[in-house]
Design an enzyme around this catalytic site. Structure first.
Site, PDB file in Angstrom:
ATOM      1  N   TYR A  75       0.845  -1.208   0.000  1.00 50.55           N
ATOM      2  CA  TYR A  75       0.000   0.000   0.000  1.00 50.55           C
ATOM      3  C   TYR A  75       0.880   1.258   0.000  1.00 50.55           C
ATOM      4  O   TYR A  75       2.111   1.156  -0.037  1.00 50.55           O
ATOM      5  CB  TYR A  75      -0.942  -0.028   1.207  1.00 50.55           C
ATOM      6  CG  TYR A  75      -2.029  -1.078   1.090  1.00 50.55           C
ATOM      7  CD1 TYR A  75      -2.966  -1.021   0.057  1.00 50.55           C
ATOM      8  CD2 TYR A  75      -2.111  -2.142   1.985  1.00 50.55           C
ATOM      9  CE1 TYR A  75      -3.964  -1.989  -0.062  1.00 50.55           C
ATOM     10  CE2 TYR A  75      -3.104  -3.108   1.866  1.00 50.55           C
ATOM     11  CZ  TYR A  75      -4.023  -3.035   0.842  1.00 50.55           C
ATOM     12  OH  TYR A  75      -5.004  -3.990   0.718  1.00 50.55           O
TER      13      TYR A  75
ATOM     14  N   ARG B 136       2.792  -1.217  10.914  1.00 53.01           N
ATOM     15  CA  ARG B 136       2.835  -2.508  10.195  1.00 53.01           C
ATOM     16  C   ARG B 136       3.854  -2.390   9.073  1.00 53.01           C
ATOM     17  O   ARG B 136       3.686  -1.579   8.138  1.00 53.01           O
ATOM     18  CB  ARG B 136       1.442  -2.853   9.646  1.00 53.01           C
ATOM     19  CG  ARG B 136       1.425  -4.133   8.831  1.00 53.01           C
ATOM     20  CD  ARG B 136       0.653  -5.225   9.505  1.00 53.01           C
ATOM     21  NE  ARG B 136       0.715  -6.475   8.770  1.00 53.01           N
ATOM     22  CZ  ARG B 136      -0.294  -6.996   8.101  1.00 53.01           C
ATOM     23  NH1 ARG B 136      -1.462  -6.373   8.058  1.00 53.01           N
ATOM     24  NH2 ARG B 136      -0.152  -8.147   7.497  1.00 53.01           N
TER      25      ARG B 136
ATOM     26  N   HIS C   8       0.505  -7.212  -2.519  1.00 58.01           N
ATOM     27  CA  HIS C   8      -0.620  -7.920  -3.143  1.00 58.01           C
ATOM     28  C   HIS C   8      -0.290  -8.382  -4.560  1.00 58.01           C
ATOM     29  O   HIS C   8      -0.824  -9.368  -5.034  1.00 58.01           O
ATOM     30  CB  HIS C   8      -1.877  -7.037  -3.162  1.00 58.01           C
ATOM     31  CG  HIS C   8      -2.521  -6.930  -1.806  1.00 58.01           C
ATOM     32  ND1 HIS C   8      -2.717  -8.015  -0.990  1.00 58.01           N
ATOM     33  CD2 HIS C   8      -2.997  -5.868  -1.120  1.00 58.01           C
ATOM     34  CE1 HIS C   8      -3.290  -7.634   0.139  1.00 58.01           C
ATOM     35  NE2 HIS C   8      -3.458  -6.341   0.089  1.00 58.01           N
TER      36      HIS C   8
ATOM     37  N   GLN D  48     -11.642 -19.175   1.085  1.00 51.58           N
ATOM     38  CA  GLN D  48     -12.833 -19.256   0.247  1.00 51.58           C
ATOM     39  C   GLN D  48     -13.961 -18.305   0.647  1.00 51.58           C
ATOM     40  O   GLN D  48     -14.631 -17.761  -0.212  1.00 51.58           O
ATOM     41  CB  GLN D  48     -13.347 -20.694   0.227  1.00 51.58           C
ATOM     42  CG  GLN D  48     -12.729 -21.491  -0.893  1.00 51.58           C
ATOM     43  CD  GLN D  48     -13.133 -22.951  -0.840  1.00 51.58           C
ATOM     44  OE1 GLN D  48     -12.379 -23.795  -0.422  1.00 51.58           O
ATOM     45  NE2 GLN D  48     -14.338 -23.238  -1.254  1.00 51.58           N
TER      46      GLN D  48
HETATM   47 FE1  SF4 Z   1     -10.988 -17.834   5.686  1.00 49.63          FE
HETATM   48 FE2  SF4 Z   1     -12.381 -19.491   7.217  1.00 49.63          FE
HETATM   49 FE3  SF4 Z   1     -10.968 -20.456   5.151  1.00 49.63          FE
HETATM   50 FE4  SF4 Z   1      -9.758 -19.531   7.368  1.00 49.63          FE
HETATM   51  S1  SF4 Z   1     -11.092 -21.320   7.197  1.00 49.63           S
HETATM   52  S2  SF4 Z   1      -9.199 -19.069   5.279  1.00 49.63           S
HETATM   53  S3  SF4 Z   1     -11.088 -17.814   7.901  1.00 49.63           S
HETATM   54  S4  SF4 Z   1     -12.719 -19.059   5.025  1.00 49.63           S
END
Ligand code: SF4
Ligand code: NAP
Length: 674
Positions: A169, A217, A255, A342
């Site tokens: 960033y 950070r 990123h 996901q």
């Molecule tokens: Fe994201 Fe849940 Fe997968 Fe961990 S388990 S990467 S918090 S979706």
């Protein structure tokens, strides 16, 4: 009782506050930050984590001005009105004994809008918008805006701010020669490139007084060409400390970097040594981050290295009670984040609200509750895959009497296959979690039992989570002995030769290729992972990049699909590129627009396109079928014939786009309704 994790659970004074333990909930954008109407939901999301014992929470990123928005109208901290609204969040966290910092994030050239600015007018490879170079005056104004956001954060009741200087960033863009070509006092020499972040820390300290926490950070390895050198990184750490920072948090990789830093295949604790080396160089606490998800590992890091805190973002999305479970010596009950991205980051990157594949309540704390039931029922759940497990545990947790049937001798369904894929070993943690919870909530688990209509008659509720069966496509010769289904290939049911064709290039086709091209059975080995991705120690090369040297594949593999065009387009936004790059490194041949003509002793015969042109023989030893799935739901018809109306969920309901996220969400929502 002696604390099971004495380092992790010990308090630490930071500026004017004391945090009750060393667990930092790292910043993660949830999408609830962007609209005032979601403030209540965001407050409850954080409050639940504070109630779960987290010491210090860091919010998602808030822009200090509008050029710094990540997206048009994204989260910002610009006015007294913004600060007043945030009181609800800070009060909710403080009421639960937690502490909270506001992250101030200027997106720079990652801003997805035409107002974007950067150190120099150099477009990011992952963004269509070319930034404008900030003028010298613009730099001064931006520094003022960072300071103003921190002052507003103090007004809002925050314990401090995190100044976002990593992940590529704006501040990172000023620091790296790749993106800073300026010739004024904000560019050129390394000291000039560091001036902007250091001035932000210095002027913020002047404005907020000595007690307010300033966490910087810092990017400790950029993983881009012409990123920062190690000398520059250490100099920045020292200057940030001298300018008044209370603590330093770790960031790894921009990123746009082509090195994965957070996905499941990154070995746990891969970056801890780098954070420790920075911590050795400064007197203020340094926070370790990335791929830390269980208390034992966190304790080990705090014991063996110089870091004083550990940051976890996704693990606390997956289990808000993580710290309480660790403190109560109940680590086996932790719903461990499997780093799949996901439902969290993959959602964020397509501008959807973040949740968690394993914990669909994440981000929905005010609307999805597993409250104790007032009328306990008998519930039969058929199928111990993700959908059935989520229903069984959720319903039993609410007080229902649950019986869980599965024809296999083990639980897990598709997760039992996933955990056998190299780089996905952590999926086994989910099976451990469900095993523990089935036991805790006294679910009557009947494995090796195919429930039929007789067994299911008499229950108040019947849930069919019978899942899927692999599709057996109608290809001439598909029953030839050289052909394996993907479960057979993953379980190692038959020996697989040195040349293999994989039919179907969806998620499972990619996973099977990963398995076939990996030499040894899987451990997450840091040395091999570094060689595969060309990662070196930051002290060895600027940007911490070397030359990739992946281990050669033990097999020649062809990955095929009927659809024309590139493969893997439906893989996750934040993980798909890793899978594609990994197979490319292993030399997998990708063939699209294929017709499967027949399979015989010579191998797989294919042609291309509607005209079946360019016939070709792939002289392979084996063919593995990864052609999707079909629902298993014959029981539904048998039950309906008896007048029973079962709940059908997960893959049994819809096999197309079979998806653990949907399966667990459906199971949890059903458990909440029963
Ligand atoms: Fe994201 Fe849940 Fe997968 Fe961990 S388990 S990467 S918090 S979706
Ligand atoms: P999928 O993603 O639907 O892919 C099935 C593949 O089979 C497609 O490539 C399809 O391509 C092919 N196919 C379909 N019908 C066929 C037929 N009759 N004959 C020959 N080929 C056929 O299913 P999946 O790979 O089994 O994955 C299931 C689910 O799990 C998906 O939702 C997937 O996203 C998820 N998953 C994801 C990952 C990951 O993200 N890494 C890993 C594992 C699983 P053509 O039709 O073009 O031939």
């Amino acid at each position: 009782m002696q604390s099971p994790y004495p380092q992790l659970l010990s308090p630490l004074t930071l500026g004017g506050i004391t945090v009750r333990n060393r667990v930092v909930m790292g910043s993660m954008h949830t999408g609830l930050e962007d609209r005032a109407r979601d403030t209540g939901a965001l407050a409850e999301y954080f409050a639940e984590r504070a109630r779960g014992g987290v010491g210090l929470i860091i919010t998602g990123g808030y822009a200090p001005n509008r050029t710094g928005w990540l997206l048009p109208f994204a989260a910002e901290m610009l006015s007294g009105g913004d600060a007043r609204r945030h009181r609800r969040i800070t009060t909710a966290v403080h009421d639960e004994g937690g502490r909270i910092l506001l992250q101030v994030l200027h997106a720079g050239r990652y801003a997805y809008h035409p107002l974007s600015v950067s150190a120099s007018a150099i477009k990011a490879p992952i963004n269509p918008f070319k930034p404008r170079a900030l003028s010298s005056r613009g730099v001064e104004t931006t520094i003022d805006d960072f300071v103003h956001a921190a002052v507003l954060a103090a007004e809002a009741g925050y314990d401090g701010v995190e100044i976002m200087g990593s992940e590529g960033y704006l501040l990172n863009q000023f620091l790296a020669p790749a993106t800073n070509r300026r010739t004024d006092r904000w560019g050129g020499s390394p000291r000039n490139r560091r001036r902007m972040p250091v001035e932000i820390v210095r002027r913020t300290r002047e404005a907020v007084g000595p007690d307010f926490v300033i966490d910087y950070r810092m990017s400790m390895a950029d993983y881009i060409e012409n990123g920062q050198s190690w000398t520059e990184i250490l100099a920045l750490a020292a200057e940030v400390e001298a300018a008044g920072a209370t603590m330093i948090n770790s960031g790894f990789g921009w990123h746009e970097a082509r090195v994965p830093t957070i996905v499941t295949s990154v070995p746990p604790g891969a970056f801890v040594d780098i954070s420790s080396a920075v911590a050795e160089h400064v007197g203020i606490p340094v926070v370790a981050s990335n791929r830390i998800n269980m208390p034992e590992a966190a304790e080990q890091i705090l014991t063996d290295t110089h870091v004083q805190l550990v940051s976890m973002a996704r693990p606390l999305l997956a289990d808000p009670d993580w710290v309480n479970k660790a403190a109560g010596d109940r680590a086996a009950e932790i719903n461990t984040c499997i780093a799949c991205n996901q439902a969290c980051l993959d959602h964020v990157f397509v501008h959807k609200k973040a949740s968690c594949l394993l914990n669909p309540r994440a981000g929905r704390e005010t609307t999805l509750a597993l409250a104790p039931t007032r009328s306990a029922k008998s519930v039969a759940v058929v199928g111990a895959g993700p959908a059935g497990l989520a229903t069984a545990v959720g319903a039993a947790q609410r007080g229902h009497r649950v019986t869980l049937f599965d024809g296999n001798e083990f639980i897990g369904g598709q997760f039992d296959l996933a955990r056998r894929i190299p780089g996905k070993e952590e999926f086994a943690q989910t099976i451990r979690y469900f095993t523990t919870m089935l036991d805790k909530y006294r679910v009557d688990v009947r494995l090796g039992t195919r429930a039929g209509a007789d067994e299911l008659t008499g229950f108040d509720e019947v849930v069919l989570a019978t899942g899927v069966t692999p599709r057996h496509p109608a290809i001439p010769g598909v029953d030839h002995p050289m052909v394996l289904s993907y479960p057979e290939a993953i379980h190692g049911a038959k020996p697989i030769g040195p040349r293999v064709a994989v039919i179907g290039a969806g998620g499972i086709g990619f996973d099977v290729c990963e398995l076939l091209t990996t030499t040894e059975s899987p451990t997450l080995n840091l040395k091999e992972w570094k060689a595969e991705w060309g990662v070196v120690d930051p002290a060895e090369a600027r940007g911490a990049l070397g030359t990739p040297d992946p281990a050669p594949s033990p097999r020649e593999v062809y990955l095929l699909q009927r659809t024309a065009g590139p493969q893997g387009k439906k893989l996750g936004k934040t993980t798909g590129w890793v899978h594609r790059a990994s197979l490319k490194a292993k030399g997998v041949h990708h063939l699209s627009g294929v017709n499967y003509e027949r399979i015989d002793d010579d191998g797989l015969h294919i042609s291309f396109g509607a005209k079946h042109s360019r016939p070709q023989l792939l002289a392979v030893d084996n063919v593995v079928i990864c052609a999707g799935q079909e629902s298993v739901r014959d029981l539904a018809d048998a039950l309906t014939a008896r007048g029973l109306v079962p709940h059908v969920i997960g893959g049994a309901e819809l096999a197309a786009e079979l998806d653990a996220q949907r399966a667990i969400r459906q199971g949890t929502e059903l458990a909440a309704r029963l």
